[in-house]
Scaffold this motif. Structure first.
Motif, PDB file in Angstrom:
ATOM      1  N   GLU A 174       0.824  -1.212   0.000  1.00 46.95           N
ATOM      2  CA  GLU A 174       0.000   0.000   0.000  1.00 46.95           C
ATOM      3  C   GLU A 174       0.858   1.261   0.000  1.00 46.95           C
ATOM      4  OE1 GLU A 174      -3.918  -1.490   2.521  1.00 46.95           O
ATOM      5  OE2 GLU A 174      -2.034  -1.051   3.590  1.00 46.95           O
ATOM      6  N   SER A 175       1.959   1.235   0.742  1.00 44.14           N
ATOM      7  CA  SER A 175       2.871   2.391   0.777  1.00 44.14           C
ATOM      8  C   SER A 175       3.482   2.661  -0.591  1.00 44.14           C
ATOM      9  CB  SER A 175       4.001   2.157   1.794  1.00 44.14           C
ATOM     10  OG  SER A 175       3.483   2.103   3.097  1.00 44.14           O
ATOM     11  N   MET A 176       3.926   1.602  -1.265  1.00 42.90           N
ATOM     12  CA  MET A 176       4.531   1.773  -2.587  1.00 42.90           C
ATOM     13  C   MET A 176       3.504   2.265  -3.608  1.00 42.90           C
ATOM     14  SD  MET A 176       7.694   1.418  -2.637  1.00 42.90           S
ATOM     15  CE  MET A 176       8.201   1.734  -0.980  1.00 42.90           C
ATOM     16  N   LEU A 177       2.288   1.762  -3.533  1.00 48.50           N
ATOM     17  CA  LEU A 177       1.249   2.222  -4.459  1.00 48.50           C
ATOM     18  C   LEU A 177       0.855   3.664  -4.172  1.00 48.50           C
ATOM     19  CD1 LEU A 177      -0.942  -0.995  -4.712  1.00 48.50           C
ATOM     20  CD2 LEU A 177       0.611  -0.050  -6.442  1.00 48.50           C
ATOM     21  N   LYS A 178       0.807   4.055  -2.894  1.00 50.14           N
ATOM     22  CA  LYS A 178       0.512   5.453  -2.531  1.00 50.14           C
ATOM     23  C   LYS A 178       1.641   6.359  -3.020  1.00 50.14           C
ATOM     24  CE  LYS A 178      -2.403   7.024  -0.463  1.00 50.14           C
ATOM     25  NZ  LYS A 178      -3.651   7.664  -0.935  1.00 50.14           N
ATOM     26  N   LEU A 179       2.892   5.919  -2.845  1.00 52.45           N
ATOM     27  CA  LEU A 179       4.034   6.691  -3.333  1.00 52.45           C
ATOM     28  C   LEU A 179       3.962   6.852  -4.842  1.00 52.45           C
ATOM     29  CD1 LEU A 179       6.739   8.111  -2.907  1.00 52.45           C
ATOM     30  CD2 LEU A 179       7.838   5.847  -3.030  1.00 52.45           C
ATOM     31  N   ALA A 180       3.646   5.786  -5.553  1.00 48.77           N
ATOM     32  CA  ALA A 180       3.516   5.854  -7.014  1.00 48.77           C
ATOM     33  C   ALA A 180       2.425   6.842  -7.412  1.00 48.77           C
ATOM     34  CB  ALA A 180       3.216   4.470  -7.587  1.00 48.77           C
ATOM     35  N   ASP A 181       1.307   6.826  -6.704  1.00 44.81           N
ATOM     36  CA  ASP A 181       0.213   7.758  -6.975  1.00 44.81           C
ATOM     37  C   ASP A 181       0.665   9.196  -6.760  1.00 44.81           C
ATOM     38  OD1 ASP A 181      -2.585   8.628  -7.388  1.00 44.81           O
ATOM     39  OD2 ASP A 181      -2.525   9.044  -5.225  1.00 44.81           O
ATOM     40  N   TRP A 182       1.335   9.468  -5.637  1.00 45.51           N
ATOM     41  CA  TRP A 182       1.790  10.829  -5.347  1.00 45.51           C
ATOM     42  C   TRP A 182       2.807  11.302  -6.385  1.00 45.51           C
ATOM     43  CZ3 TRP A 182       2.559  12.506   0.397  1.00 45.51           C
ATOM     44  CH2 TRP A 182       1.353  12.382   1.081  1.00 45.51           C
ATOM     45  N   LEU A 183       3.756  10.453  -6.731  1.00 43.82           N
ATOM     46  CA  LEU A 183       4.769  10.844  -7.716  1.00 43.82           C
ATOM     47  C   LEU A 183       4.129  11.098  -9.076  1.00 43.82           C
ATOM     48  CD1 LEU A 183       7.686   8.466  -6.717  1.00 43.82           C
ATOM     49  CD2 LEU A 183       7.500  10.929  -6.253  1.00 43.82           C
ATOM     50  N   HIS A 184       3.157  10.276  -9.437  1.00 45.05           N
ATOM     51  CA  HIS A 184       2.442  10.482 -10.707  1.00 45.05           C
ATOM     52  C   HIS A 184       1.712  11.827 -10.686  1.00 45.05           C
ATOM     53  CE1 HIS A 184       0.057   9.768 -14.266  1.00 45.05           C
ATOM     54  NE2 HIS A 184      -1.005  10.093 -13.560  1.00 45.05           N
ATOM     55  N   ARG A 185       0.995  12.098  -9.613  1.00 49.26           N
ATOM     56  CA  ARG A 185       0.240  13.344  -9.516  1.00 49.26           C
ATOM     57  C   ARG A 185       1.157  14.564  -9.531  1.00 49.26           C
ATOM     58  NH1 ARG A 185      -4.103  12.540  -4.808  1.00 49.26           N
ATOM     59  NH2 ARG A 185      -4.603  14.683  -5.430  1.00 49.26           N
ATOM     60  N   LEU A 186       2.293  14.472  -8.840  1.00 53.49           N
ATOM     61  CA  LEU A 186       3.255  15.581  -8.869  1.00 53.49           C
ATOM     62  C   LEU A 186       3.818  15.746 -10.275  1.00 53.49           C
ATOM     63  CD1 LEU A 186       5.037  14.957  -5.463  1.00 53.49           C
ATOM     64  CD2 LEU A 186       3.473  16.828  -6.021  1.00 53.49           C
ATOM     65  N   GLY A 187       4.089  14.636 -10.955  1.00 52.39           N
ATOM     66  CA  GLY A 187       4.571  14.682 -12.329  1.00 52.39           C
ATOM     67  C   GLY A 187       3.573  15.348 -13.259  1.00 52.39           C
ATOM     68  N   VAL A 188       2.298  15.043 -13.089  1.00 45.55           N
ATOM     69  CA  VAL A 188       1.246  15.664 -13.906  1.00 45.55           C
ATOM     70  C   VAL A 188       1.234  17.171 -13.683  1.00 45.55           C
ATOM     71  CG1 VAL A 188      -1.267  15.885 -14.154  1.00 45.55           C
ATOM     72  CG2 VAL A 188      -0.217  13.624 -14.112  1.00 45.55           C
ATOM     73  N   ALA A 189       1.307  17.599 -12.424  1.00 48.61           N
ATOM     74  CA  ALA A 189       1.284  19.032 -12.110  1.00 48.61           C
ATOM     75  C   ALA A 189       2.496  19.744 -12.704  1.00 48.61           C
ATOM     76  CB  ALA A 189       1.218  19.244 -10.603  1.00 48.61           C
ATOM     77  N   ILE A 190       3.673  19.141 -12.592  1.00 49.91           N
ATOM     78  CA  ILE A 190       4.890  19.752 -13.140  1.00 49.91           C
ATOM     79  C   ILE A 190       4.794  19.821 -14.668  1.00 49.91           C
ATOM     80  CG2 ILE A 190       7.380  19.418 -13.465  1.00 49.91           C
ATOM     81  CD1 ILE A 190       7.333  18.126 -10.602  1.00 49.91           C
ATOM     82  N   GLU A 191       4.376  18.738 -15.286  1.00 47.18           N
ATOM     83  CA  GLU A 191       4.252  18.711 -16.744  1.00 47.18           C
ATOM     84  C   GLU A 191       3.228  19.728 -17.242  1.00 47.18           C
ATOM     85  OE1 GLU A 191       2.716  15.135 -18.926  1.00 47.18           O
ATOM     86  OE2 GLU A 191       4.850  15.031 -19.442  1.00 47.18           O
ATOM     87  N   ASP A 192       2.092  19.820 -16.556  1.00 45.42           N
ATOM     88  CA  ASP A 192       1.068  20.794 -16.939  1.00 45.42           C
ATOM     89  C   ASP A 192       1.625  22.218 -16.888  1.00 45.42           C
ATOM     90  OD1 ASP A 192      -0.831  18.866 -17.339  1.00 45.42           O
ATOM     91  OD2 ASP A 192      -2.016  19.353 -15.550  1.00 45.42           O
ATOM     92  N   ASN A 193       2.401  22.511 -15.860  1.00 42.12           N
ATOM     93  CA  ASN A 193       2.943  23.857 -15.691  1.00 42.12           C
ATOM     94  C   ASN A 193       4.015  24.194 -16.725  1.00 42.12           C
ATOM     95  OD1 ASN A 193       3.195  26.319 -13.791  1.00 42.12           O
ATOM     96  ND2 ASN A 193       5.297  25.640 -14.103  1.00 42.12           N
ATOM     97  N   TRP A 194       4.910  23.266 -17.003  1.00 48.24           N
ATOM     98  CA  TRP A 194       6.056  23.562 -17.856  1.00 48.24           C
ATOM     99  C   TRP A 194       5.850  23.226 -19.331  1.00 48.24           C
ATOM    100  CZ3 TRP A 194       9.664  26.702 -16.225  1.00 48.24           C
ATOM    101  CH2 TRP A 194       9.800  26.882 -14.851  1.00 48.24           C
ATOM    102  N   SER A 195       4.779  22.507 -19.668  1.00 49.70           N
ATOM    103  CA  SER A 195       4.575  22.168 -21.088  1.00 49.70           C
ATOM    104  C   SER A 195       3.907  23.307 -21.847  1.00 49.70           C
ATOM    105  CB  SER A 195       3.764  20.881 -21.223  1.00 49.70           C
ATOM    106  OG  SER A 195       2.452  21.060 -20.721  1.00 49.70           O
ATOM    107  N   GLN A 196       3.288  24.242 -21.141  1.00 46.53           N
ATOM    108  CA  GLN A 196       2.647  25.389 -21.806  1.00 46.53           C
ATOM    109  C   GLN A 196       3.657  26.532 -21.896  1.00 46.53           C
ATOM    110  OE1 GLN A 196      -0.512  25.217 -23.002  1.00 46.53           O
ATOM    111  NE2 GLN A 196      -0.464  23.097 -22.309  1.00 46.53           N
ATOM    112  N   PRO A 197       3.737  27.178 -23.065  1.00 45.58           N
ATOM    113  CA  PRO A 197       4.689  28.296 -23.215  1.00 45.58           C
ATOM    114  C   PRO A 197       4.331  29.497 -22.356  1.00 45.58           C
ATOM    115  CG  PRO A 197       3.507  27.873 -25.274  1.00 45.58           C
ATOM    116  CD  PRO A 197       3.015  26.899 -24.257  1.00 45.58           C
TER     117      PRO A 197
END
Length: 97
Positions: free
Chosen positions: A74-97
């Motif tokens: 459960e800890s590893m799956l929660k970590l994967a979820d958090w890292l994915h969500r943080l990745g989405v937020a970073i990508e959303d912010n930096w992929s737009q000019p």
């Protein structure tokens, strides 16, 4: 259906910036937020980005308020979820000019 350009779902807010013009070192601190409609939660973590005078980039993220009492799986799956969500937020912010 949500699309990556919906900035209401994720944000990166610059909360601190420091630059030493003599050494050319810099540090940026961002508050990274990701809202999950399916989980009805908001994940907020701080991301620090440091650059030294040689241009070396060192990102650091401290995961606060990680749930306790979870199994290893459960800890590893929660970590994967958090890292994915943080990745989405970073990508959303930096992929737009």
């Amino acid at each position: 259906m949500w699309r990556g350009t919906d900035r209401s779902r994720s944000q990166m807010i610059l909360t601190e910036y420091r630059h030493d013009y003599k050494t050319k070192d810099s540090k940026s601190v961002y508050l990274v937020r990701h809202s999950s409609r399916s989980q009805q939660t908001v994940l907020e973590q701080f991301l620090m980005v440091e650059r030294d005078s040689f241009g070396r980039f060192t990102p650091t993220i401290e995961l606060k308020d990680f749930p306790s009492g979870l199994s290893d799986r459960e800890s590893m799956l929660k970590l994967a979820d958090w890292l994915h969500r943080l990745g989405v937020a970073i990508e959303d912010n930096w992929s737009q000019p």
